[in-house]
Design a protein around this motif. Structure first.
Motif, PDB file in Angstrom:
ATOM      1  N   SER A  46       0.826  -1.218   0.000  1.00  0.00           N
ATOM      2  CA  SER A  46       0.000   0.000   0.000  1.00  0.00           C
ATOM      3  C   SER A  46       0.857   1.264   0.000  1.00  0.00           C
ATOM      4  CB  SER A  46      -0.940   0.007   1.203  1.00  0.00           C
ATOM      5  OG  SER A  46      -0.249   0.315   2.393  1.00  0.00           O
ATOM      6  N   CYS A  47       2.086   1.165   0.475  1.00  0.00           N
ATOM      7  CA  CYS A  47       2.975   2.331   0.461  1.00  0.00           C
ATOM      8  C   CYS A  47       3.382   2.727  -0.957  1.00  0.00           C
ATOM      9  CB  CYS A  47       4.213   2.074   1.304  1.00  0.00           C
ATOM     10  SG  CYS A  47       3.870   2.155   3.069  1.00  0.00           S
ATOM     11  N   LEU A  48       3.209   1.822  -1.921  1.00  0.00           N
ATOM     12  CA  LEU A  48       3.490   2.150  -3.309  1.00  0.00           C
ATOM     13  C   LEU A  48       2.402   3.027  -3.908  1.00  0.00           C
ATOM     14  CD1 LEU A  48       4.723  -1.345  -4.520  1.00  0.00           C
ATOM     15  CD2 LEU A  48       6.118   0.625  -3.871  1.00  0.00           C
ATOM     16  N   LEU A  49       1.232   3.042  -3.286  1.00  0.00           N
ATOM     17  CA  LEU A  49       0.114   3.854  -3.752  1.00  0.00           C
ATOM     18  C   LEU A  49       0.148   5.211  -3.066  1.00  0.00           C
ATOM     19  CD1 LEU A  49      -2.624   1.095  -3.438  1.00  0.00           C
ATOM     20  CD2 LEU A  49      -1.467   1.821  -5.522  1.00  0.00           C
ATOM     21  N   PRO A  50      -0.398   6.225  -3.710  1.00  0.00           N
ATOM     22  CA  PRO A  50      -0.438   7.531  -3.052  1.00  0.00           C
ATOM     23  C   PRO A  50      -1.435   7.512  -1.891  1.00  0.00           C
ATOM     24  CG  PRO A  50      -1.557   7.619  -5.163  1.00  0.00           C
ATOM     25  CD  PRO A  50      -0.937   6.266  -5.061  1.00  0.00           C
ATOM     26  N   GLY A  51      -1.069   8.194  -0.836  1.00  0.00           N
ATOM     27  CA  GLY A  51      -1.957   8.266   0.320  1.00  0.00           C
ATOM     28  C   GLY A  51      -1.169   8.400   1.617  1.00  0.00           C
ATOM     29  N   PRO A  52      -1.872   8.551   2.706  1.00  0.00           N
ATOM     30  CA  PRO A  52      -1.223   8.800   4.006  1.00  0.00           C
ATOM     31  C   PRO A  52      -0.959   7.525   4.813  1.00  0.00           C
ATOM     32  CG  PRO A  52      -3.560   9.153   4.215  1.00  0.00           C
ATOM     33  CD  PRO A  52      -3.310   8.791   2.764  1.00  0.00           C
ATOM     34  N   GLN A  53      -0.488   6.464   4.185  1.00  0.00           N
ATOM     35  CA  GLN A  53      -0.285   5.206   4.893  1.00  0.00           C
ATOM     36  C   GLN A  53       0.723   5.343   6.028  1.00  0.00           C
ATOM     37  OE1 GLN A  53      -0.262   5.649   1.668  1.00  0.00           O
ATOM     38  NE2 GLN A  53      -1.399   4.078   0.612  1.00  0.00           N
ATOM     39  N   PHE A  54       1.817   6.013   5.779  1.00  0.00           N
ATOM     40  CA  PHE A  54       2.856   6.138   6.799  1.00  0.00           C
ATOM     41  C   PHE A  54       2.366   6.975   7.974  1.00  0.00           C
ATOM     42  CE2 PHE A  54       6.824   7.881   8.596  1.00  0.00           C
ATOM     43  CZ  PHE A  54       7.429   6.692   8.939  1.00  0.00           C
ATOM     44  N   VAL A  55       1.602   8.015   7.677  1.00  0.00           N
ATOM     45  CA  VAL A  55       1.038   8.852   8.737  1.00  0.00           C
ATOM     46  C   VAL A  55       0.035   8.042   9.558  1.00  0.00           C
ATOM     47  CG1 VAL A  55      -0.336  10.922   9.202  1.00  0.00           C
ATOM     48  CG2 VAL A  55       1.419  10.959   7.432  1.00  0.00           C
ATOM     49  N   ALA A  56      -0.772   7.210   8.894  1.00  0.00           N
ATOM     50  CA  ALA A  56      -1.731   6.354   9.605  1.00  0.00           C
ATOM     51  C   ALA A  56      -0.999   5.384  10.519  1.00  0.00           C
ATOM     52  CB  ALA A  56      -2.599   5.601   8.608  1.00  0.00           C
TER      53      ALA A  56
END
Length: 68
Positions: A46-56
């Motif tokens: 999912s980190c390969l996709l744009p979005g706030p995964q690391f922040v989550a």
């Protein structure tokens, strides 16, 4: 075949053992009946996709209590 999960008895905590960094993925896997490795793999993909995964992940790290 119907599979019934009793999710109310499992609490969302970070385990003391089976941690890689903070135990967030292991805790999520335990809560939802998945292996910690599978949750880690899904998180990395999912980190390969744009979005706030690391922040989550950081927010969950701060909010999830340690297992007692």
């Amino acid at each position: 075949m119907i599979v019934s999960y009793n999710l109310k008895t499992r609490t969302l905590t970070r385990p003391r053992h089976n941690r890689m960094i903070a135990g967030v993925c292991a805790g999520l896997g335990r809560r939802f009946g998945m292996s910690a490795g599978m949750v880690r793999l899904l998180f990395l993909v999912s980190c390969l996709l744009p979005g706030p995964q690391f922040v989550a992940y950081l927010i969950l790290w701060a909010l999830m209590p340690n297992e007692s």
